[in-house]
Design a protein around this motif. Structure first.
Motif, mmCIF file in Angstrom:
data_model
loop_
_atom_site.group_PDB
_atom_site.id
_atom_site.type_symbol
_atom_site.label_atom_id
_atom_site.label_comp_id
_atom_site.label_asym_id
_atom_site.label_seq_id
_atom_site.Cartn_x
_atom_site.Cartn_y
_atom_site.Cartn_z
ATOM 1 N N ILE A 155 0.838 -1.208 0.000
ATOM 2 C CA ILE A 155 0.000 0.000 0.000
ATOM 3 C C ILE A 155 0.873 1.258 0.000
ATOM 4 C CG2 ILE A 155 -0.419 -0.125 2.515
ATOM 5 C CD1 ILE A 155 -3.004 1.063 0.140
ATOM 6 N N CYS A 160 -11.525 4.020 -6.037
ATOM 7 C CA CYS A 160 -10.092 4.075 -5.818
ATOM 8 C C CYS A 160 -9.499 2.930 -6.626
ATOM 9 C CB CYS A 160 -9.719 3.962 -4.343
ATOM 10 S SG CYS A 160 -7.946 4.274 -4.132
ATOM 11 N N CYS A 205 -4.635 0.622 -6.361
ATOM 12 C CA CYS A 205 -4.024 -0.708 -6.256
ATOM 13 C C CYS A 205 -3.958 -1.428 -7.593
ATOM 14 C CB CYS A 205 -4.751 -1.549 -5.224
ATOM 15 S SG CYS A 205 -4.302 -1.039 -3.566
ATOM 16 N N CYS A 234 -11.899 -0.340 -5.843
ATOM 17 C CA CYS A 234 -12.582 -0.089 -4.570
ATOM 18 C C CYS A 234 -13.663 0.947 -4.839
ATOM 19 C CB CYS A 234 -11.617 0.523 -3.540
ATOM 20 S SG CYS A 234 -10.821 -0.676 -2.462
ATOM 21 N N LEU A 286 -10.739 -0.725 1.299
ATOM 22 C CA LEU A 286 -10.435 -1.896 2.121
ATOM 23 C C LEU A 286 -9.066 -1.851 2.792
ATOM 24 C CD1 LEU A 286 -8.623 -3.814 0.089
ATOM 25 C CD2 LEU A 286 -10.858 -4.285 -0.875
ATOM 26 N N CYS A 287 -8.213 -0.920 2.368
ATOM 27 C CA CYS A 287 -6.927 -0.787 3.061
ATOM 28 C C CYS A 287 -7.090 0.058 4.322
ATOM 29 C CB CYS A 287 -5.913 -0.116 2.156
ATOM 30 S SG CYS A 287 -6.461 1.513 1.614
HETATM 31 S S1 SF4 Z 1 -7.134 -0.769 -1.104
HETATM 32 FE FE1 SF4 Z 1 -8.636 0.351 -2.285
HETATM 33 S S2 SF4 Z 1 -8.776 2.319 -1.251
HETATM 34 FE FE2 SF4 Z 1 -6.875 1.397 -0.560
HETATM 35 S S3 SF4 Z 1 -5.318 2.191 -1.956
HETATM 36 FE FE3 SF4 Z 1 -6.019 0.205 -2.766
HETATM 37 S S4 SF4 Z 1 -7.608 0.704 -4.237
HETATM 38 FE FE4 SF4 Z 1 -7.301 2.502 -2.920
#
Ligand code: SF4
Length: 719
Positions: free
Chosen positions: A126, A497, A500, A509, A518-519
């Motif tokens: 992340i 989002c 990722c 997301c 979800l992070c």
């Molecule tokens: S887990 Fe989801 S919200 Fe977090 S950085 Fe990755 S894509 Fe973005």
């Protein structure tokens, strides 16, 4: 390198045979906290090594890869192919050796990480996607002296490059050079010692290859896809320093085979070949230690974002985790020692002067060494696109920005903050005023799209703090109320989002007011602000459109967006369901929700929990089945705070479905969870939810749930 590969294969075989003799061929073998067995063997050969006899098969595969005939340097293509194959055989053998060391309790080595667990991979993943880490450097060997070692690592830290250090030359390891040079190592400083010998570099390589399976969703055994992934998406390079022997040569070839280029201070023939690493440069030399980091960055093609801030200490995310210990503290503020607070408020454009920094009260020169002083940090920002809703988001950045400065330590927020300035920083000329200079520069740098003007007041006398604190406290309370009132129904737009996707290409997301990413790092407001800052970035507004199913949380606007952004892989996504077309999971999730069919409920496990669960799998194994950007009905990666949202798997009945979660997760969610249990009319639900102190066995779990009359047992069938 061929001879090095052969020797290490023979050594691995001898060690393995001895282990089989001493224990048995059925003896279990593996690394701690991973779902990928011996990850290199898993990724490259598709093997699941669980026992010593499984390891034997890996070594015979390794043997066949390394040829007995020395490669012909005049035939470049075959030379490179043979060299890379020898490299692969060396690293496969080294992985077996390291696993045997774990079996014999010889790893991790003193003050080294050794094998890096899957949870670490997820948390670093992340940081790579959000840009806190711009690359990964692996230093193998030793620098010419302690100072050069520290200078190289400081150079990497300034550029936000995670540095993994290990190996040795003539008995001297870079790890000890850094220690002698006074450099603090540890994950929080982005400097991680992996082991003092060449073999242990395998921990770095099997860390990188796991990214392909964890985030890229690539299946074990698809060696080409795994290596392509590392080459294209893992911005890593090796700095080979101080000396090379046949084992290092073979291991280096293994790194190249995994797509990781090498930059060295040794007089070795440079290698350029397309298709091996991200760029043509595979082996590059640079004798000057002051230039070697820059050379490596160019060779690997890493984009480094550096801002020069006029303060007298280095400043980057790599210093974020460095603590200032009491012995090295010049002065501290807040915590339990003195009154302190920090407060950011929005002003009109014509009300503030950009860049103005005022110190109200004594400067650092008038403070006693070792003293506790009061500190109020008041930041005023103005901008055409600034909204009051962004105030708490920006205020939260104070912690991160101040920690970027070497020698500054910051914890907490609002009126519960605590800060230290080190003696070294004071000696370098750091003043209280520089806190303001740093904050103003960072707000402009990272939030320039919404912040046009910033001014900072630093109050170091108690009477000034007493005057301003009541206003700040009123603002904190008002913000909390405003946020608590936001619901999914109150907005017509959610945010995506897709950050990722650099790891999990099909993952999307969908972030709503009642469901964060979800992070755990992106709330709806964060995503909204991020969109203002980078309108073409990974956070895009999504109009919900026509409601297709209010209970499951399905809208046609969301479906169309997700279908497009998932490259036509996901045609429907329900925001509130675990069973019917749930959200995809990339791999960075804080927790996993998994169905427990025997209990007609679900369990939730957080990534810090390493024990068994009623699903029959540990977090690491579960994560392996859930991640990679796939929809997995019955399983869901979630941010921790989603558990206490009213929309938590509301299509399946919400919180009442939780039958098991680790004790520490219950504690972390604390009063928020208790409050939610009261709101749903089951105030003693928390006691009814089992944890590992009750059981991790499904049969015993059901017995317990029956005893405590858990509501899940009388809810409609989950499936
Ligand atoms: S887990 Fe989801 S919200 Fe977090 S950085 Fe990755 S894509 Fe973005």
């Amino acid at each position: 390198m061929v001879s090095g590969a052969k020797k290490i294969c023979i050594e691995a075989e001898e060690l393995l045979n001895n282990a089989i003799k001493e224990k048995s061929s059925d003896m279990q073998i593996g690394f701690p906290e991973t779902a990928f067995y011996l990850p290199l063997a898993n990724a490259l050969l598709g093997s699941e090594v669980k026992t010593l006899s499984d390891a034997k098969k890996i070594l015979s595969a390794a043997r066949t890869l390394s040829t007995d005939i020395p490669p012909d340097e005049n035939k470049w293509d075959t030379f490179l192919k043979d060299a890379l194959n020898s490299g692969v055989s060396a690293i496969l053998a080294e992985e077996v050796i390291c696993a045997l060391r774990y079996l014999n309790g010889k790893e991790p080595q003193e003050s080294c990480f050794g094998f890096m667990p899957d949870t670490l991979l997820r948390s670093l993943g992340i940081q790579l996607v959000d840009g806190r880490i711009s690359g990964i450097a692996v230093i193998l060997g030793k620098a010419k002296d302690d100072k050069a070692a520290v200078d190289i690592v400081r150079d990497l830290q300034k550029r936000n490059i995670l540095t993994l250090v290990g190996g040795s030359v003539d008995g001297v390891s870079i790890i000890d050079q850094l220690k002698e040079g006074g450099l603090h190592t540890g994950l929080e400083s982005y400097v991680v010692p992996f082991g003092r010998d060449t073999v242990s570099i395998v921990y770095v390589l099997n860390f990188a290859i796991r990214a392909a399976m964890t985030f890229g969703g690539i299946k074990a055994g698809n060696a080409k896809a795994c290596v392509d992934y590392v080459r294209e998406r893992v911005p890593a390079f090796v700095l080979l320093l101080g000396g090379v022997d046949e084992l290092k040569a073979a291991t280096g070839a293994g790194a190249l085979a995994a797509g990781v280029p090498i930059i060295t201070d040794l007089d070795l023939p440079e290698i350029k070949a397309p298709g091996v690493c991200a760029h043509e440069e595979c082996l590059v030399k640079e004798f000057d230690h002051t230039k070697i980091v820059q050379k490596a960055i160019e060779a690997r093609g890493i984009k480094v974002k550096m801002t020069q801030i006029p303060i007298p200490v280095p400043c980057s995310a790599a210093f974020e985790g460095e603590r200032v210990r009491k012995e090295n503290m010049f002065v501290q503020f807040g915590g339990k020692y003195s009154p302190a607070f920090e407060y950011l408020k929005m002003r009109k454009m014509d009300e503030i002067e950009d860049g103005k920094v005022d110190v109200v009260g004594p400067e650092i020169d008038m403070m006693q060494e070792g003293s506790n002083m009061p500190l109020g940090i008041v930041i005023e920002v103005a901008g055409r696109k600034m909204l009051q809703d962004y105030e708490p988001i920006l205020e939260r950045q104070i912690h991160k920005f101040l920690n970027y400065a070497m020698g500054i330590f910051h914890m907490g927020q609002r009126d519960m903050n605590w800060m230290r300035i080190s003696k070294d920083a004071k000696k370098a000329g750091f003043k209280i005023r520089h806190l303001g200079v740093l904050l103003a520069a960072k707000f402009h740098d990272e939030y320039g799209a919404i912040v046009d003007k910033v001014c900072v007041r630093l109050i170091t006398d108690e009477s000034g703090i007493k005057k301003l604190l009541p206003e700040a406290r009123l603002a904190y309370a008002a913000r909390d109320e405003r946020l608590a009132g936001m619901t999914d129904e109150s907005v017509d737009t959610f945010y995506s989002c897709t950050l990722c996707q650099s790891f999990a290409p099909d993952h999307v997301c969908v972030v709503s007011p009642e469901r964060l990413g979800l992070c755990g790092a992106y709330s709806w407001l964060d995503a909204k602000a991020a969109h203002e800052i980078t309108p073409t970035g990974g956070n895009q507004p999504i109009k919900k459109g026509k409601t297709l199913d209010a209970v499951k949380g399905i809208w046609d606007g969301i479906n169309t967006f997700v279908y497009d952004k998932s490259h036509q892989r996901v045609n429907q996504m329900s925001i509130y369901s675990l069973i019917d077309s749930p959200m995809t999971s990339c791999g960075c999730f804080e927790c996993i929700v998994a169905i427990v069919p025997e209990a007609n409920g679900v369990m939730v496990v957080n990534r810090e929990y390493t024990g068994e669960t009623p699903a029959g799998m540990k977090f690491a194994t579960l994560a392996n089945s859930v991640g990679g950007g796939n929809q997995t009905p019955g399983f869901l990666g979630v941010g921790r705070l989603y558990i206490v949202s009213k929309k938590f798997i509301s299509a399946e009945g919400g919180l009442k479905r939780i039958v098991w979660m680790p004790k520490e997760l219950k504690e972390v969610l604390g009063h928020k969870l208790t409050k939610r249990c009261e709101e749903i009319g089951v105030p003693d639900l928390l006691d009814k939810i089992a944890d590992e102190t009750v059981t991790t066995e499904p049969v015993e779990l059901v017995r317990y749930l029956e005893k405590v009359k858990h509501p899940a047992l009388s809810m409609p069938p989950l499936m």
